[in-house]
Design a protein around this motif. Structure first.
Motif, PDB file in Angstrom:
ATOM      1  N   GLU A 117       0.821  -1.210   0.000  1.00 26.09           N
ATOM      2  CA  GLU A 117       0.000   0.000   0.000  1.00 26.09           C
ATOM      3  C   GLU A 117       0.858   1.265   0.000  1.00 26.09           C
ATOM      4  O   GLU A 117       0.467   2.284  -0.571  1.00 26.09           O
ATOM      5  CB  GLU A 117      -0.945  -0.006   1.202  1.00 26.09           C
ATOM      6  N   GLN A 118       2.021   1.192   0.631  1.00 27.05           N
ATOM      7  CA  GLN A 118       2.913   2.339   0.612  1.00 27.05           C
ATOM      8  C   GLN A 118       3.409   2.609  -0.812  1.00 27.05           C
ATOM      9  O   GLN A 118       3.454   3.764  -1.255  1.00 27.05           O
ATOM     10  CB  GLN A 118       4.115   2.097   1.535  1.00 27.05           C
ATOM     11  N   TRP A 119       3.775   1.556  -1.551  1.00 24.54           N
ATOM     12  CA  TRP A 119       4.178   1.728  -2.946  1.00 24.54           C
ATOM     13  C   TRP A 119       3.020   2.293  -3.769  1.00 24.54           C
ATOM     14  O   TRP A 119       3.218   3.141  -4.637  1.00 24.54           O
ATOM     15  CB  TRP A 119       4.636   0.395  -3.525  1.00 24.54           C
ATOM     16  N   ARG A 120       1.820   1.845  -3.482  1.00 27.92           N
ATOM     17  CA  ARG A 120       0.655   2.340  -4.221  1.00 27.92           C
ATOM     18  C   ARG A 120       0.434   3.825  -3.968  1.00 27.92           C
ATOM     19  O   ARG A 120       0.150   4.595  -4.898  1.00 27.92           O
ATOM     20  CB  ARG A 120      -0.587   1.533  -3.808  1.00 27.92           C
ATOM     21  N   ARG A 121       0.598   4.257  -2.710  1.00 27.34           N
ATOM     22  CA  ARG A 121       0.454   5.678  -2.390  1.00 27.34           C
ATOM     23  C   ARG A 121       1.534   6.503  -3.083  1.00 27.34           C
ATOM     24  O   ARG A 121       1.257   7.591  -3.609  1.00 27.34           O
ATOM     25  CB  ARG A 121       0.532   5.887  -0.870  1.00 27.34           C
ATOM     26  N   GLU A 122       2.768   6.013  -3.054  1.00 28.26           N
ATOM     27  CA  GLU A 122       3.862   6.740  -3.699  1.00 28.26           C
ATOM     28  C   GLU A 122       3.645   6.845  -5.203  1.00 28.26           C
ATOM     29  O   GLU A 122       3.974   7.859  -5.829  1.00 28.26           O
ATOM     30  CB  GLU A 122       5.195   6.048  -3.408  1.00 28.26           C
ATOM     31  N   LEU A 123       3.085   5.818  -5.799  1.00 26.69           N
ATOM     32  CA  LEU A 123       2.796   5.830  -7.237  1.00 26.69           C
ATOM     33  C   LEU A 123       1.767   6.909  -7.570  1.00 26.69           C
ATOM     34  O   LEU A 123       1.930   7.686  -8.522  1.00 26.69           O
ATOM     35  CB  LEU A 123       2.291   4.451  -7.661  1.00 26.69           C
ATOM     36  N   LYS A 124       0.719   6.999  -6.768  1.00 27.53           N
ATOM     37  CA  LYS A 124      -0.292   8.030  -6.980  1.00 27.53           C
ATOM     38  C   LYS A 124       0.303   9.415  -6.761  1.00 27.53           C
ATOM     39  O   LYS A 124      -0.031  10.374  -7.466  1.00 27.53           O
ATOM     40  CB  LYS A 124      -1.472   7.816  -6.028  1.00 27.53           C
ATOM     41  N   ARG A 125       1.192   9.515  -5.810  1.00 27.13           N
ATOM     42  CA  ARG A 125       1.769  10.802  -5.455  1.00 27.13           C
ATOM     43  C   ARG A 125       2.685  11.339  -6.553  1.00 27.13           C
ATOM     44  O   ARG A 125       2.632  12.527  -6.893  1.00 27.13           O
ATOM     45  CB  ARG A 125       2.544  10.650  -4.150  1.00 27.13           C
TER      46      ARG A 125
END
Length: 532
Positions: free
Chosen positions: A145-153
């Motif tokens: 989920e952290q990678w997913r947030r960073e991707l969106k960011r």
């Protein structure tokens, strides 16, 4: 130096190659990246200094170092951070370094924990992959989920997250666009990952693939990809041979033979009944030189020089009279059997017995003893002295739960992250900690020593120490890093809670001296030195 800088210009000459080659020697394996250049080869041979292969290798390295320096010089004068969320300058340099070095298509990003490898990796993949390309990220389950947030960011894109049943994981692994999977899914969803080629594969915490015989490592080897990025702050923990798996994945044709790599780079002597005693790298300069074209490693001190190094404080506690007696009995039983055997104890038996001794020092009640933990009051002292939300690491889930209950009885709000906590609950606990709603967050080392970003308050406490320096630095790196979203950094302090006159004091000293890279199977001599 193979580079001469003057008036902002880069120059390379023949003498630089000669000097570098004299230092490095002419070992065959150092010439893996050597292009043909007849003119320079002839000049070298005429001087009687180098063989043609050594001249090609030195020349290739000089050119690569020149290109690398040019990329950095260009980046330093460029307007870095042209994104909605700006990169730190050192992150932008890493991004430019990968873009400008066109020869290698695979990179080993080995910056220390907390330096920031995720954002440059995402931006590099976004830049290199076409609109409908396929990008795979392999990370710890707790970091998806952290990678997913960073991707969106960073690039305003979403990703398919591999989760659920085996059938659901296989299906998700075949989706287009960004796919985020965990290391265990390389076994469960192997068929889905290998179904079609990928444009880029990013392996986060890539040292999890150092076991070349593991099935998940084999899946990684067989993934077809145009570009590959291996992200790890610790390419190997015990000896340089562990590095081969990563190199074989990045460049399978160049690093095709494990034993050839082992013979060239690992200083080891055979044991009488199989295996090796490893002393370390055979020629460290040669290994660093060979990795230079595709590896970049920087320390936190290099990129954030204004921050002090992690401050480590040791809090020693004493066992009670009954505790000293019980601990002595555990040692006596263990070593009496260890010395009395003609053969070494089976691995499982040995590890189980050492684990029991460690558990007793952390929390005797875990083993059914009546003695209370002497470490819990020391943790409470840390919380009350710092008055800051603190991350508490332990390897033992049961001891962590007992500590949580003990602190809650003393009016502290404490959460705990361990393997049994659902993914959604982990994010909730992390949010509560980072917003100051918890006095402490207890994290089981196996779950949270990698991938989590818990940087904000700079306080970390070890209820018990990991076995090696890599795990210790990984755990500290969860806290000693810029805050997610703001980039704000604060000094970090680690508190080691150790029992006087126990193995923990000696282990802590070994880690502090950076000599705690233990083998996965400890010899009786190693154990006796710790538990004497």
């Amino acid at each position: 130096s193979m580079l001469r800088l003057s008036a902002g210009k880069l120059h390379w000459d023949e003498q630089d190659v000669l000097v570098a080659s004299k230092v490095l020697g002419a070992e065959p394996g150092a010439k893996r990246w050597a292009p043909e250049n007849p003119a320079i080869i002839k000049a070298m041979q005429q001087r009687g200094v180098l063989t043609s292969r050594a001249a090609r290798g030195a020349l290739a390295h000089a050119h690569l170092k020149r290109d690398y320096a040019h990329a950095l010089l260009t980046a330093e004068t460029a307007a870095y951070g042209q994104h909605k969320h700006k990169l730190w300058q050192h992150q932008y340099l890493l991004y430019q370094w990968m873009l400008r070095l066109n020869a290698p298509k695979s990179f080993l990003l080995a910056d220390e924990v907390g330096v920031g490898k995720t954002a440059p990796a995402i931006l590099f993949a976004h830049r290199k992959v076409p609109a409908h390309g396929r990008i795979l990220v392999i990370c710890k389950n707790s970091a998806k989920e952290q990678w997913r947030r960073e991707l969106k960011r960073w690039v305003a894109e979403d990703a398919t997250v591999v989760r659920g049943t085996i059938a659901e994981q296989v299906d998700a692994a075949q989706y287009p666009g960004w796919v985020i999977g965990h290391w265990e899914s390389l076994v469960h969803a192997r068929v889905g990952y290998l179904e079609r080629p990928w444009d880029i594969v990013i392996a986060d915490e890539a040292h999890r693939a150092t076991n070349r015989k593991a099935l998940r490592t084999d899946t990684l080897f067989k993934l077809r990809a145009t570009y590959k990025l291996a992200l790890t702050a610790h390419p190997y923990a015990n000896d340089p041979s562990e590095l081969w798996s990563l190199l074989h994945w990045l460049y399978p044709e160049t690093y095709s033979s494990f034993w050839r790599f082992f013979g060239m780079h690992v200083a080891a002597t055979p044991k009488p009944f199989g295996g090796f005693d490893v002393q370390g790298a055979r020629q460290p300069k040669l290994l660093r030189w060979e990795l230079a074209p595709f590896m970049l490693r920087r320390t936190r001190k290099q990129v954030r020089p204004w921050l002090p190094a992690v401050s480590r404080q040791v809090r020693e506690v004493q066992l009670t009279a009954r505790g000293l007696k019980d601990y002595a009995e555990l040692k006596k039983q263990f070593f009496a059997e260890l010395r009395g055997r003609e053969k070494a104890l089976p691995i499982v038996n040995m590890l189980a017995r050492t684990t029991r001794m460690r558990q007793y020092l952390v929390d005797p009640t875990v083993l059914g003893a009546k003695e209370a933990s002497v470490k819990f009051p020391a943790v409470l002292d840390v919380l009350e002295e710092t008055q800051q939300p603190t991350i508490i690491f332990t390897q033992f889930t049961a001891a962590g739960r007992n500590l949580q209950a003990w602190l809650q009885k003393r009016h502290h709000r404490v959460g705990m992250l361990h393997g049994g906590v659902p993914e959604s609950a982990r994010e909730t606990l992390k949010h509560r900690f980072l917003t100051g709603k918890l006095s402490a967050l207890i994290v089981q080392l196996g779950l949270g020593s990698e991938s989590l970003n818990l940087g904000k308050y700079g306080c970390v406490c070890f209820l018990d120490l990991p076995w090696n320096g890599r795990d210790l630095e990984q755990a500290e790196g969860r806290v000693d890093r810029p805050e997610e979203g703001t980039g704000r950094s604060v000094p970090c302090t680690s508190y080691f809670i150790v029992v006087e006159d126990s193995y923990e004091v000696r282990l802590q000293k070994k880690i502090e001296a950076k000599h705690a890279m233990f083998q996965s199977v400890f010899s009786p001599k190693d154990l006796e030195a710790l538990f004497a």
